[in-house]
Structures are given as C-alpha cells and as structure tokens.
Design a protein around this motif. Structure first.
Motif, short mmCIF file in Angstrom:
data_model
loop_
_atom_site.label_atom_id
_atom_site.label_comp_id
_atom_site.label_asym_id
_atom_site.label_seq_id
_atom_site.Cartn_x
_atom_site.Cartn_y
_atom_site.Cartn_z
N VAL A 240 0.86 -1.18 0.00
CA VAL A 240 0.00 0.00 0.00
C VAL A 240 0.90 1.23 0.00
CG1 VAL A 240 -1.74 1.33 1.27
CG2 VAL A 240 -1.89 -1.17 1.17
N LEU A 241 0.72 2.10 -0.99
CA LEU A 241 1.49 3.33 -1.11
C LEU A 241 0.54 4.52 -1.07
CD1 LEU A 241 4.42 4.12 -3.50
CD2 LEU A 241 2.49 5.69 -3.40
N THR A 242 0.80 5.46 -0.16
CA THR A 242 -0.06 6.63 -0.04
C THR A 242 0.71 7.89 -0.45
OG1 THR A 242 0.48 7.19 2.26
CG2 THR A 242 -1.23 5.52 1.89
N VAL A 243 -0.03 8.83 -1.02
CA VAL A 243 0.54 10.12 -1.39
C VAL A 243 -0.12 11.20 -0.54
CG1 VAL A 243 0.97 11.74 -3.27
CG2 VAL A 243 0.85 9.28 -3.75
N CYS A 244 0.69 11.99 0.13
CA CYS A 244 0.21 13.12 0.92
C CYS A 244 -0.83 12.66 1.96
CB CYS A 244 -0.35 14.20 -0.02
SG CYS A 244 -0.65 15.80 0.74
N SER A 245 -2.02 13.25 1.95
CA SER A 245 -3.03 12.93 2.96
C SER A 245 -3.69 11.58 2.74
CB SER A 245 -4.10 14.02 3.01
OG SER A 245 -4.75 14.15 1.77
N GLY A 246 -3.29 10.85 1.70
CA GLY A 246 -3.76 9.48 1.55
C GLY A 246 -3.36 8.61 2.73
N ALA A 247 -2.36 9.07 3.50
CA ALA A 247 -1.94 8.34 4.70
C ALA A 247 -3.08 8.20 5.69
CB ALA A 247 -0.76 9.05 5.36
N PHE A 248 -4.02 9.15 5.69
CA PHE A 248 -5.13 9.08 6.63
C PHE A 248 -6.07 7.92 6.30
CE2 PHE A 248 -3.47 13.24 7.31
CZ PHE A 248 -3.72 13.53 8.64
N LEU A 249 -6.20 7.58 5.02
CA LEU A 249 -7.01 6.42 4.68
C LEU A 249 -6.30 5.14 5.13
CD1 LEU A 249 -9.05 5.92 1.45
CD2 LEU A 249 -7.81 4.01 2.45
N ALA A 250 -4.98 5.10 4.96
CA ALA A 250 -4.23 3.95 5.46
C ALA A 250 -4.36 3.84 6.97
CB ALA A 250 -2.76 4.06 5.05
N GLY A 251 -4.37 4.99 7.65
CA GLY A 251 -4.57 4.98 9.09
C GLY A 251 -5.94 4.46 9.47
N ALA A 252 -6.96 4.86 8.72
CA ALA A 252 -8.32 4.39 8.98
C ALA A 252 -8.42 2.89 8.79
CB ALA A 252 -9.31 5.13 8.08
N ALA A 253 -7.59 2.35 7.89
CA ALA A 253 -7.58 0.91 7.64
C ALA A 253 -6.72 0.16 8.65
CB ALA A 253 -7.09 0.63 6.22
N GLY A 254 -6.11 0.88 9.59
CA GLY A 254 -5.29 0.23 10.61
C GLY A 254 -3.90 -0.14 10.16
N LEU A 255 -3.44 0.43 9.03
CA LEU A 255 -2.17 0.01 8.46
C LEU A 255 -0.98 0.78 9.01
CD1 LEU A 255 -3.21 -0.41 4.72
CD2 LEU A 255 -3.31 -2.08 6.58
N LEU A 256 -1.23 1.86 9.75
CA LEU A 256 -0.12 2.65 10.28
C LEU A 256 0.29 2.25 11.69
CD1 LEU A 256 -1.11 6.24 9.06
CD2 LEU A 256 0.19 4.46 7.85
N ASP A 257 -0.56 1.51 12.38
CA ASP A 257 -0.27 1.14 13.76
C ASP A 257 1.03 0.34 13.85
OD1 ASP A 257 -2.63 2.36 14.33
OD2 ASP A 257 -3.74 0.53 14.84
N GLY A 258 1.92 0.79 14.72
CA GLY A 258 3.19 0.10 14.90
C GLY A 258 4.21 0.37 13.81
N ARG A 259 3.89 1.29 12.91
CA ARG A 259 4.80 1.62 11.82
C ARG A 259 5.21 3.08 11.88
NH1 ARG A 259 1.34 -2.10 8.38
NH2 ARG A 259 2.77 -3.71 7.62
N THR A 260 6.34 3.39 11.24
CA THR A 260 6.74 4.77 11.02
C THR A 260 6.11 5.22 9.70
OG1 THR A 260 8.81 4.47 12.20
CG2 THR A 260 8.68 6.34 10.71
N CYS A 261 5.66 6.47 9.65
CA CYS A 261 4.97 6.96 8.45
C CYS A 261 5.18 8.47 8.35
CB CYS A 261 3.48 6.63 8.53
SG CYS A 261 2.65 7.34 9.98
N THR A 262 4.67 9.04 7.27
CA THR A 262 4.74 10.49 7.10
C THR A 262 3.55 10.95 6.27
OG1 THR A 262 6.23 12.33 6.60
CG2 THR A 262 6.10 10.57 4.97
N THR A 263 3.38 12.26 6.20
CA THR A 263 2.41 12.89 5.34
C THR A 263 2.87 14.32 5.13
OG1 THR A 263 0.03 13.31 4.98
CG2 THR A 263 0.88 13.66 7.21
N HIS A 264 2.07 15.14 4.48
CA HIS A 264 2.43 16.54 4.27
C HIS A 264 2.72 17.21 5.61
CE1 HIS A 264 2.09 20.77 3.16
NE2 HIS A 264 2.06 20.42 1.88
#
Length: 318
Positions: A105-129
């Motif tokens: 799963v690759l997110t661009v900018c605020s697409g990270a929030f959808l990944a977060g809603a899907a539970g994919l960011l928990d326990g991971r390092t991530c970024t956004t704008h």
C-alpha cells in the motif's frame, strides 16, 4: 514483481496526487523497453463519477473494488480529511483486505489518513504533508509520524509527504521492485530526478509561536529583532524579570522548546530568507543571523533544514 497496480479513489480526490500515480504506473512505455503495468482505477462503484478537489472536474473509475484483490500495489492518492469517517467504509475495508492479502500500500500526501483508517499505520513509522503531521499523530497514536522525510518505506506500507514527494515514493518503489534502470528511465521520461536529496524540512515554515505571557512575548520579540547579538539565558531571564530557572521553565512551557533551540530556529528562518532574497555571501549571512561564522551556519542549517545553505539557495533563491 510489481505487475498489477490498483488505484483506489474516494470522493474529493486530489488531481495532482492522482496524476502522479497515473504518470508512474499508468502509461504505456514499452517503446522505451519498460514494463507495462496492469493499471486499474477503482472506486466503490464502477462507472460512478467521483468529485475531485478541483472544481468542475470529476473522475470516473472504470473498475470497482474487487480489482484490489490480487493487486501487487494499491496506491492511495490524497483526499481531504477531518476524521476517519470522511472515507467510504467500503473503500477502507477494501484497502485493509488488500493489505492483508499481501498487497503493498502506497499513499501520497493525505492518503496516509485512509491507510490509518484501515489500521495500516499502527506500529509503523509513516509520514504525510508537513501541514498534517500533527493531526496524523493525534488521530493514529499507535503510529510513529516522521515530519521531516519525503517518504517512509516500511516494506508493505509506503507513505509519502506532500504532493511531489509522491513522485519520490513511486520511483523509490519501482527502484526497489524492478531495479534502478527501470526507475531511471521512468524518471527521465517524467523529466524529474530519479532520487532527490533532503527531506520536507526545507519546505516547512516555522512561525514565531504565540505567547500568553506578556513578559516572555516581549522578550521573544526583542530576541527576534536582535538575532545578530549573543544571547545568554541569564541575560534573557533578567530582561524578563525572572530567575534563570523560572525563565527556562516558562519558556519551555509556552514555546515548546528551550530558549537556545528556539533562538537557533529563528536564526535559521532569517538565514533562509536572506538566502532566498539576497546575494549576500555565507559569512555575511552568518553574521547577520548571529551564527558568527559560515561554518557554524552550515552546521545548524544542514541539521535543521536537511540540505546545505548553498543547495537551499540554488533551489529557492530568487
């Protein structure tokens, strides 16, 4: 191997970020000896137009979310957000299921929030704008949000910073999965560097924070107007009519950092302005900003901005 790429769309998608994914993975470049990706644009309902964030433009996905099954990559462009409820729950579940089935799963900018809603960011390092990093950390406290980088590769999940950083993340993934030669050829066709240096720190504005204390606010304004002078905590405390210990404690509580770090940040801000707007040499800028020498300016600038002052001037100077 990276073969099937599914882009998942939600209402009010951002056109540039969507275009980045299309440009890297959606074009037929077999005439350059590059692989053709099985590229699918997907929405909750195939054939139903979705509003974009650009007035007057809609995007109609050709495929529904069933196409996320078996995808090697699920790309998520940017969308507006306020809470996780901004996203269609059917879309969120489809992304969650695709990740569970092994898709990257690759997110661009605020697409990270959808990944977060899907539970994919928990326990991971991530970024956004950089404008949204605090909100991302607040909404998904189990994630570690890095505000300084252009993208974060966590293997199964890649998140990128604002807008053009999506190009960096997409090309990085191509390089990781298909090799440098393929990534370099795509970059050449796009007329972009195959890999940028630095991070998004160079684009972040750090305004002077509001201060509730009249005495501290006056002292901070005076410091900002006299950055070229040496400042000790003892002198600043005296100017604020406080003990050194009280001043340091109050300053940290209201500014969120120490007096020394705050002063360095303001000096860097001034140096960025002078690099952008003047042709002054580095030693002169260092003197005006209170660093004393070009070497000290280079040290702090590289550490805080992520690139050298000369490179910053090359990119942003008028």
């Amino acid at each position: 191997m990276l073969s099937k790429v599914a882009v998942v769309l939600n209402e009010h998608l951002a056109m540039f970020e969507f275009g980045v994914v299309c440009e890297v993975f959606g074009l037929d470049r077999r005439d350059d000896g590059l692989p053709l990706f099985d590229f699918r644009v997907c929405g909750a309902q195939a054939g139903r137009p979705l509003k974009s964030s650009t007035p007057g433009i809609t995007v109609t996905p050709q495929y529904d979310l069933d196409e996320l099954r078996g995808a090697d990559l699920v790309a998520v462009p940017a969308f507006p957000f306020g809470s996780g409820e901004d996203f269609d729950p059917v879309v969120v579940q489809a992304v969650r299921d695709a990740a569970a089935a092994g898709a990257i799963v690759l997110t661009v900018c605020s697409g990270a929030f959808l990944a977060g809603a899907a539970g994919l960011l928990d326990g991971r390092t991530c970024t956004t704008h950089w404008r949204y990093v605090d909100r991302l950390a607040e909404m998904y406290p189990e994630a570690t949000v890095d505000p300084d980088v252009l993208f974060v590769d966590e293997g199964a999940v890649i998140t990128s910073a604002g807008t053009a950083a999506g190009i960096d993340a997409c090309l990085h993934l191509v390089r990781r999965e298909l090799g440098s030669a393929v990534a370099n050829k795509i970059a050449r066709r796009m007329v972009v560097p195959p890999q940028r240096d630095g991070g998004q720190r160079q684009f972040i504005e750090r305004p002077v924070p509001d201060c509730d204390s009249d005495s501290l606010g006056e002292t901070m304004r005076w410091m900002n107007e006299h950055l070229e002078l040496p400042h000790s905590v003892e002198d600043l405390a005296s100017r604020s009519a406080m003990s050194t210990r009280t001043f340091a404690r109050r300053f940290a509580a209201e500014a969120g950092t120490t007096p020394v770090k705050w002063l360095t940040s303001q000096r860097i801000l001034l140096s960025k302005q002078l690099l952008e707007e003047t042709a002054l040499d580095l030693e002169t800028i260092a003197g005006r900003c209170g660093f004393g020498s070009g070497a000290l300016l280079r040290h702090h600038f590289q550490r805080q901005v992520g690139i050298a002052p000369t490179e910053y001037r090359r990119r942003f100077g008028s």
